[in-house]
Design an enzyme around this catalytic site. Structure first.
Site, PDB file in Angstrom:
ATOM      1  N   GLU A   1      24.606 -20.712  -6.234  1.00  0.00           N
ATOM      2  CA  GLU A   1      24.407 -22.042  -5.911  1.00  0.00           C
ATOM      3  C   GLU A   1      24.350 -23.146  -7.010  1.00  0.00           C
ATOM      4  OE1 GLU A   1      20.419 -23.212  -4.452  1.00  0.00           O
ATOM      5  OE2 GLU A   1      21.135 -25.383  -4.583  1.00  0.00           O
TER       6      GLU A   1
ATOM      7  N   GLU B   1       0.906 -17.774  -4.077  1.00  0.00           N
ATOM      8  CA  GLU B   1       1.802 -18.471  -3.061  1.00  0.00           C
ATOM      9  C   GLU B   1       3.184 -18.037  -3.619  1.00  0.00           C
ATOM     10  OE1 GLU B   1      -0.045 -19.819  -5.403  1.00  0.00           O
ATOM     11  OE2 GLU B   1       0.905 -21.723  -6.445  1.00  0.00           O
TER      12      GLU B   1
ATOM     13  N   HIS C   1      -0.820 -17.311  -9.317  1.00  0.00           N
ATOM     14  CA  HIS C   1      -0.371 -17.894  -8.103  1.00  0.00           C
ATOM     15  C   HIS C   1       0.038 -17.319  -7.023  1.00  0.00           C
ATOM     16  CE1 HIS C   1      -0.299 -22.058 -10.042  1.00  0.00           C
ATOM     17  NE2 HIS C   1      -0.118 -21.477 -11.305  1.00  0.00           N
TER      18      HIS C   1
ATOM     19  N   LYS D   1      30.838 -40.159  10.678  1.00  0.00           N
ATOM     20  CA  LYS D   1      31.992 -40.457   9.791  1.00  0.00           C
ATOM     21  C   LYS D   1      32.259 -39.364   8.693  1.00  0.00           C
ATOM     22  CE  LYS D   1      32.707 -44.719  11.086  1.00  0.00           C
ATOM     23  NZ  LYS D   1      34.051 -45.051  11.761  1.00  0.00           N
TER      24      LYS D   1
ATOM     25  N   ASP E   1      14.299 -23.801  -5.940  1.00  0.00           N
ATOM     26  CA  ASP E   1      15.242 -22.905  -4.897  1.00  0.00           C
ATOM     27  C   ASP E   1      14.999 -21.443  -4.930  1.00  0.00           C
ATOM     28  OD1 ASP E   1      16.513 -24.734  -3.300  1.00  0.00           O
ATOM     29  OD2 ASP E   1      17.854 -25.419  -4.882  1.00  0.00           O
TER      30      ASP E   1
ATOM     31  N   CYS F   1      -5.265 -21.139 -10.069  1.00  0.00           N
ATOM     32  CA  CYS F   1      -5.085 -21.371 -11.283  1.00  0.00           C
ATOM     33  C   CYS F   1      -6.183 -22.559 -11.761  1.00  0.00           C
ATOM     34  CB  CYS F   1      -3.645 -21.832 -11.527  1.00  0.00           C
ATOM     35  SG  CYS F   1      -3.191 -21.323 -13.070  1.00  0.00           S
TER      36      CYS F   1
END
Ligand code: GLN
Length: 543
Positions: free
Chosen positions: A139, A517, A515, A186, A71, A381
């Site tokens: 959170e 990303e 990394h 519901k 997260d 990596c």
């Protein structure tokens, strides 16, 4: 003083609390506020670093080397605020610190208990390091009612009591399921979940109701009545077309306005230009490319969360849709003929990070395919390490391998035992604990002038990227690898650790030990991903 927003979840897990927190933070930021998001995880691991990606999805690494919940990746991608060690805590870490203090005698003879010692440690963590922030969003992992989550809910109760209701806002994320036999949404599970939370002393101020169908006004009022909140504070949250559409959607449903109303704050309307541009790029692509990701944890998309997002960002940068084919590396080990069948339709091949021997030969085979067929190749990596092993085998170094996979006569990749960090020389052995002992976090790399990678980074000669690895490419193989055309174009500042390799005789072949990303954002796509997707687009026009 910073205001606190506590986010809990009810009814079921996987409601997307992390995205909700990230989206609300982005909306508050778009109104000019300074925000930070923290994650509290009730499990007993000290951090998720030792957990299988199948258990908990990807491990997200921060600049300062914390191995954290995925997260935190959403938080960074949505807000651009770099997370750090102090932004993710687990019960395991709280207990480890408390027990260490107890052993030192720091509690001066007191009985050490969940209340106050564990709850105090949780509160301290929530309250630390909040200078010049307007909002801290906290959170809480898990679902209300979980036994292991109780100390966290108790800490919320105490904090609200101590700070005052006007300084804090409690948001509860719930599910409003659709029962098709009755043809109705519901509200009962939401009522029960709020009752549970209230019985622990926390009355939510805002309910975010995940639902697959629009929430009728009657149901909204019913939830408000039974859960003791204003009808306007019952925010419907329908599934979105893309995670990047969530901030805009929650804004339309009034989430940020309701939170500000709760705090009695006036603020300008949010500037959502950034989010509108992202969605425009996402929804109106001008082409598409297909990328084959050859990895090990392909059964669970969350295992490669940041990678998936960085590829999407690379697509946004080029205004193309990126189709990702997750390919299990092991299938190439059973049947070689599968390699061409699976990889020929790909416009780019990516071998991501990973651990262990399983699937490694399949990854090496994919590198060979990309090299020989001149398909854009991106190794991250373990992917870079496999590119070097493949490069060594290609120049006749038989049996080239990594010591991660067992004993080898040709250790092209070996364990790092020493390296320089900001904290000084780090030393590790093969028998060190597995938790938190890798080369972790941001390290600088120096790029060779005129290299492909330096042009990708707009001519930069020094970059900083995040690492998470125990093994490294063995510098002793530099000469034979370079003679075979695999150039070491990025090194650690002391010149000892290979950080980047590339093939100048190939249209796009780059392997990186870090990394990238982890640092890509939808509004600031990482240059390596933007460039890789551009190369894939070029490739798509050739085939
Ligand atoms: N398993 C390899 C190492 O520890 C690669 C790690 C990774 O890809 N993150 O060095």
């Amino acid at each position: 003083m910073a205001r606190y927003i506590f986010i809990t979840g009810g009814v079921v897990s996987s409601l997307g609390k992390g995205l909700m927190a990230a989206s609300l933070a982005a909306l508050l930021q778009a109104r000019g506020f300074k925000v930070r998001i923290r994650k509290f995880d009730p499990y007993l691991n000290v951090d998720p670093g030792t957990m299988s990606p199948y258990q908990h999805g990807e491990v997200y690494v921060t600049d300062d080397g914390a191995e954290t919940d995925l997260d935190l990746g959403h938080y960074e991608r949505f807000t651009g605020v770099s997370a750090h060690q102090g932004d993710n805590i687990t019960s395991g870490r709280v207990y480890r610190d408390i027990i260490a203090k107890e052993r030192r005698g720091d509690y001066l003879g007191a009985t050490v208990q969940v209340i106050p010692h564990v709850t105090d440690a949780i509160k301290e963590f929530a309250l630390a390091d909040t200078d010049d922030l307007d909002f801290i969003l906290c959170e809480f992992g898990g679902t209300v009612g979980d036994i292991e989550g109780l100390p966290f809910i108790e800490a919320i109760r105490q904090l609200r009591n101590e700070m005052g209701r006007e300084q804090t806002c409690a948001i509860h994320v719930t599910l409003v399921p659709y029962v098709s036999a009755a043809g109705e949404l519901k509200t009962k599970p939401t009522q029960h979940s709020v009752r549970e939370l209230t019985s622990l002393g926390v009355q939510p101020d805002v309910l975010l109701c995940r639902c697959e169908h629009p929430l009728p006004e009657g149901e909204r009022r019913k939830i408000a009545l039974f859960c003791n909140v204003r009808p306007e504070a019952v925010i419907p949250a329908l599934d979105a077309s893309s995670i990047y559409a969530v901030p805009l959607q929650y804004h339309r449903e009034g989430l940020d306005a309701e939170v500000l109303r709760h705090f009695g704050l006036e603020a300008p309307s949010p500037n959502l230009a950034r989010w509108n541009d992202i969605i425009d790029r996402y929804q109106n692509p001008e082409g598409e490319v297909t990328i084959g990701v050859v990895g090990k944890y392909v059964g669970l998309p969350d295992a490669y969360k940041s990678l998936n997002e960085a590829l999407v960002h690379g697509g946004m940068a080029n205004r193309v849709k990126v189709n990702i084919r997750w390919i299990d590396a092991e299938i190439f080990e059973q049947d070689e003929s599968d390699i061409a069948a699976q990889l020929e339709p790909m416009h780019g091949i990516l071998v991501p990070g990973g651990f262990g021997v399983r699937g490694s030969e399949g990854k090496i085979a994919s590198v060979r395919f990309a090299r020989e067929r001149k398909v854009p190749f991106f190794g991250i990596c373990l992917g870079m390490q496999m590119a070097c092993v493949e490069g060594a085998r290609a120049v006749g170094i038989e049996g080239a391998s990594s010591t991660e996979f067992g004993e080898t006569k040709e250790p092209v990749v070996g364990i790092i035992t020493e390296w320089m960090s900001k904290e000084g020389l780090q030393k590790r052995g093969a028998d060190t604990d597995l938790g938190g002992t890798m080369r972790l976090g941001a390290y600088e790399a120096r790029l060779a002038a005129n290299s492909h990678v330096s042009s990708v980074y707009s001519g930069a000669t020094a970059i900083s990227e995040r690492h998470r690895h125990r093994y490294e490419v063995n510098g002793a193989y530099k000469d034979p690898l370079e003679k075979g055309g695999l150039i070491f174009s990025g090194m650690s500042p002391d010149g000892l650790l290979p950080e980047i390799v590339e093939r100048p005789d190939h249209p796009w072949f780059i392997g990186v030990q870090f990394h990238p990303e982890l640092k890509s954002k939808p509004f600031d796509p990482h240059p390596l991903f933007a460039s890789f997707i551009q190369a894939a687009l070029h490739q798509s026009r050739l085939v």
